[in-house]
Write a protein that holds these residues in place. Structure first.
Motif, PDB file in Angstrom:
ATOM      1  N   PHE A 380      27.844 127.917  51.658  1.00 36.21           N
ATOM      2  CA  PHE A 380      26.738 126.975  51.888  1.00 36.21           C
ATOM      3  C   PHE A 380      27.050 125.938  52.957  1.00 36.21           C
ATOM      4  N   GLN A 381      28.123 126.141  53.723  1.00 29.01           N
ATOM      5  CA  GLN A 381      28.439 125.227  54.814  1.00 29.01           C
ATOM      6  C   GLN A 381      27.731 125.595  56.115  1.00 29.01           C
ATOM      7  N   THR A 382      27.097 126.764  56.163  1.00 29.81           N
ATOM      8  CA  THR A 382      26.434 127.186  57.391  1.00 29.81           C
ATOM      9  C   THR A 382      25.183 126.334  57.637  1.00 29.81           C
ATOM     10  N   PRO A 383      24.770 126.187  58.888  1.00 33.20           N
ATOM     11  CA  PRO A 383      23.557 125.394  59.187  1.00 33.20           C
ATOM     12  C   PRO A 383      22.321 125.934  58.461  1.00 33.20           C
ATOM     13  N   GLU A 384      22.235 127.263  58.319  1.00 37.01           N
ATOM     14  CA  GLU A 384      21.071 127.854  57.666  1.00 37.01           C
ATOM     15  C   GLU A 384      20.995 127.448  56.197  1.00 37.01           C
ATOM     16  N   MET A 385      22.157 127.484  55.519  1.00 31.57           N
ATOM     17  CA  MET A 385      22.173 127.120  54.101  1.00 31.57           C
ATOM     18  C   MET A 385      21.949 125.628  53.907  1.00 31.57           C
ATOM     19  N   GLN A 386      22.489 124.814  54.791  1.00 35.87           N
ATOM     20  CA  GLN A 386      22.275 123.373  54.702  1.00 35.87           C
ATOM     21  C   GLN A 386      20.796 123.029  54.871  1.00 35.87           C
ATOM     22  N   GLN A 387      20.121 123.724  55.787  1.00 36.37           N
ATOM     23  CA  GLN A 387      18.702 123.499  55.998  1.00 36.37           C
ATOM     24  C   GLN A 387      17.893 123.943  54.786  1.00 36.37           C
ATOM     25  N   LEU A 388      18.298 125.064  54.181  1.00 39.64           N
ATOM     26  CA  LEU A 388      17.608 125.545  52.983  1.00 39.64           C
ATOM     27  C   LEU A 388      17.706 124.527  51.853  1.00 39.64           C
ATOM     28  N   ILE A 389      18.879 123.927  51.674  1.00 36.91           N
ATOM     29  CA  ILE A 389      19.067 122.919  50.628  1.00 36.91           C
ATOM     30  C   ILE A 389      18.128 121.733  50.864  1.00 36.91           C
ATOM     31  N   LYS A 390      18.067 121.261  52.106  1.00 38.18           N
ATOM     32  CA  LYS A 390      17.219 120.107  52.432  1.00 38.18           C
ATOM     33  C   LYS A 390      15.746 120.399  52.167  1.00 38.18           C
ATOM     34  N   GLU A 391      15.326 121.621  52.492  1.00 39.16           N
ATOM     35  CA  GLU A 391      13.911 121.951  52.339  1.00 39.16           C
ATOM     36  C   GLU A 391      13.546 122.253  50.899  1.00 39.16           C
ATOM     37  N   ALA A 392      14.450 122.891  50.157  1.00 41.16           N
ATOM     38  CA  ALA A 392      14.158 123.260  48.761  1.00 41.16           C
ATOM     39  C   ALA A 392      14.248 122.066  47.828  1.00 41.16           C
ATOM     40  N   TYR A 393      15.136 121.116  48.151  1.00 44.54           N
ATOM     41  CA  TYR A 393      15.328 119.928  47.309  1.00 44.54           C
ATOM     42  C   TYR A 393      15.285 118.679  48.183  1.00 44.54           C
ATOM     43  N   PRO A 394      14.094 118.351  48.696  1.00 45.19           N
ATOM     44  CA  PRO A 394      13.981 117.186  49.599  1.00 45.19           C
ATOM     45  C   PRO A 394      14.329 115.890  48.885  1.00 45.19           C
ATOM     46  N   ARG A 395      15.046 115.021  49.570  1.00 42.95           N
ATOM     47  CA  ARG A 395      15.428 113.726  49.015  1.00 42.95           C
ATOM     48  C   ARG A 395      14.715 112.629  49.789  1.00 42.95           C
TER      49      ARG A 395
END
Length: 579
Positions: A380-395
């Motif tokens: 989950f350190q890749t840019p794609e996974m980091q972006q997915l985290i931000k979009e799926a669980y917006p803070r």
């Protein structure tokens, strides 16, 4: 000589050990002699099939693998009869709501057992269920949350060595929106009462005083999934039991077969209660950094000699032992050095007898846990996974210097999830030595030590009416001294002004435990601020809309204050304010 394979045994791992293994029967893995070979050396016994690793297994061995560490099995006779004919088809479903945490390793380790037993395993990402359960996952986030779950679950399975190509992955909306499935939902609704549907979901669906129809549909859809996934068995936690018995009753009414149900125990969280995505202090997230894991492990409940509701021991029992067949306590040489346990019961007994120190147990689990989490973190350190985290669980975004301030700014959003509100239990009440209208209370909020709280309730509530009562505490205000004594939290109360002001503490639902999170409906998953900055006046801005409803429920903008057990109320002050 091994009675099962009729070949010489491997040497025991240490002198005097009773443990022996046979590379044909056990694939080189050691087991207790009686556990594996008792069925092999019976007269007339046959070795019926090979599993994916080439191990020969008979029916009893498969049953042992399928049922080990389970709390309950419904349909054992059917389990036996099915395995006499073929391998079992089983599914495990997970609603794609909050971020999965380390307790998810418990079902993952059981899925490993199912595969070893030759089962055909389906994993269901129940995206539609996530929406139906009081919209824990908003509709616009369903697809993103499901993508996150698929990536994180597969990463977990890979971290424990489970080959994901042996599994089938399905999304609920792939089949639950079909014409046939929808028609069966209507048919099911004609034979199920509102009472039975609410009762079935009582341990799983968020309970509120006036439930939405969507939550009542939830158990029926989970029952129908068994038929549409074409499985013999459903696997889940013991908290699913009411839904499982509901399915056993309702599916035959539609002409479908009753399924087998396999139930895991619920693993206690770090605070001693259930590990929950909505309770930050109870869990370790799969992507937590090593330093965060260390902090949470240090704060975890692990009382010397206490093996009840011990989340650390439960994790060892239900995850680490099934995966590794042993557990090593790491200790300094002056305290006896490292000690290897080959049976969980011996570890538990030594902890109960205080031979094992809680600190050594925590440190040892931390090492193994980080080894499991490292490959997940890396993925989950890749840019794609980091972006997915931000979009799926917006803070909510924090205010940055140079951006406009005020209600219209999106960078400093004032939302209820920023408040750290918890259930507290008042364990002592004394009069303030220097202020006759103040109490000094000690309040248990699920931490290692009670917090000191100063409240101005002397004129309104008798001390004996507060003692040992569960209350609602705001825990992230900046501590401040009140007549020389530092108050470390605020006791939230309802009040009505008039000739004689009336004040009542807010009451969490019966059965609530100290430390449980109190949240506002629709704001369950957002992170609370570590400390509310006085200059920001976050609490004051939110508190303006705190009210008591006509049925005495605490609300913010007509959304209820909730715990996992239901709504927060006061005794009688309808229409009052909250402070």
């Amino acid at each position: 000589v091994c009675a099962g394979a009729r070949r010489p045994l491997m040497q025991p791992r240490e002198q005097g050990s009773e443990r022996s293994s046979c590379s044909v029967c056990l694939g080189g893995k050691e087991r207790e002699w009686g556990e594996v070979h008792s069925s092999l050396d019976r007269p007339g016994s046959s070795l019926e099939v090979f599993n994916n690793m080439g191990e020969k297994k008979d029916v009893q061995e498969k049953i042992n693998l399928i049922t080990r560490n389970l709390q309950e099995v419904l349909g054992e006779d059917k389990l036996h009869s099915t395995l006499q004919e073929r391998d079992l088809k089983v599914y495990w479903g997970t609603a794609t709501t909050g971020k999965p945490h380390i307790a998810y390793f418990v079902p993952m380790s059981k899925i490993a057992d199912f595969l070893k037993a030759g089962c055909e395993v389906t994993i269901l990402f129940a995206d539609l269920h996530a929406y139906l359960d009081n919209m824990k996952a908003p509709w616009e986030l369903l697809q993103l949350r499901t993508q996150y779950y698929e990536h994180i679950i597969k990463a977990m399975l890979e971290s424990i060595g489970v080959p994901t190509e042996k599994l089938k992955f399905v999304k609920g909306t792939d089949f639950q929106l079909s014409r046939e499935y929808t028609l069966d939902v209507y048919k099911l609704s004609s034979v199920v009462t509102q009472h039975d549907a609410k009762k079935a979901g009582a341990e799983v669906v968020k309970q509120v005083e006036h439930p939405l129809l969507s939550g009542l549909l939830y158990p029926g859809l989970q029952a129908l999934d068994e038929e549409y996934l074409k499985v013999d068995a459903q696997f889940g936690g013991i908290d699913q039991r009411k839904i499982f018995t509901f399915a056993e009753k309702c599916l035959p009414a539609l002409g479908f077969a009753k399924r087998i149900h396999l139930m895991n125990p619920m693993v206690p969280g770090l605070t001693g209660g259930k590990m929950s995505s909505s309770e930050e202090e109870s869990k370790i997230d799969l992507l937590d950094k090593r330093e965060d894991v260390k902090k949470k492990m240090k704060r975890a409940f692990c009382e010397p000699g206490n093996v009840e509701n011990n989340g650390i021991l439960s994790f060892v029992r239900h995850v680490l032992f099934p995966l590794h067949e042993e557990f090593v306590i790491l200790r300094d040489e002056k305290f006896g050095g490292n000690k290897t346990y080959l049976e969980y019961s011996k570890l538990e007994n030594d902890f109960r007898d205080q031979i094992i120190h809680p600190g050594d147990l925590k440190n040892s689990v931390e090492v193994v846990l980080n080894n499991l989490l490292d490959p997940i973190r890396k993925k989950f350190q890749t840019p794609e996974m980091q972006q997915l985290i931000k979009e799926a669980y917006p803070r909510h975004k924090k205010h940055q210097k140079g951006t406009p301030k005020g209600p219209a700014s999106e960078n400093d959003e004032v939302i209820p999830s920023r408040l750290d509100i918890r259930v507290g239990k008042i364990v002592s009440v004394e009069n303030h030595p220097d202020a006759e209208n103040l109490y000094v209370e000690q309040v248990d909020i699920g931490e290692a030590q009670p917090r000191t709280v100063v409240s101005g309730l002397v004129q309104y509530v008798a001390a004996e009416d507060l003692l040992n009562q569960n209350v609602v505490m705001l825990c992230n205000l900046k501590p401040q001294k009140m007549r020389g004594i530092e108050s470390q939290a605020m006791l939230l109360c309802a009040s009505i002004e008039g000739e004689k002001r009336k004040v009542e503490p807010l009451n969490p639902p019966a059965g609530s435990e100290p430390g449980e999170r109190v949240f506002i409906e629709g704001f369950e998953n957002g992170p609370a601020d570590d400390e509310l900055k006085p200059k920001k006046k976050i609490f004051e801005k939110l508190q303006v809309d705190f009210k008591i409803s006509d049925d005495c429920t605490a609300q913010w903008q007509q959304k209820n204050f909730m715990t996992k057990l239901g709504a927060v109320k006061c005794k009688s002050l309808k229409g009052g304010s909250i402070s």
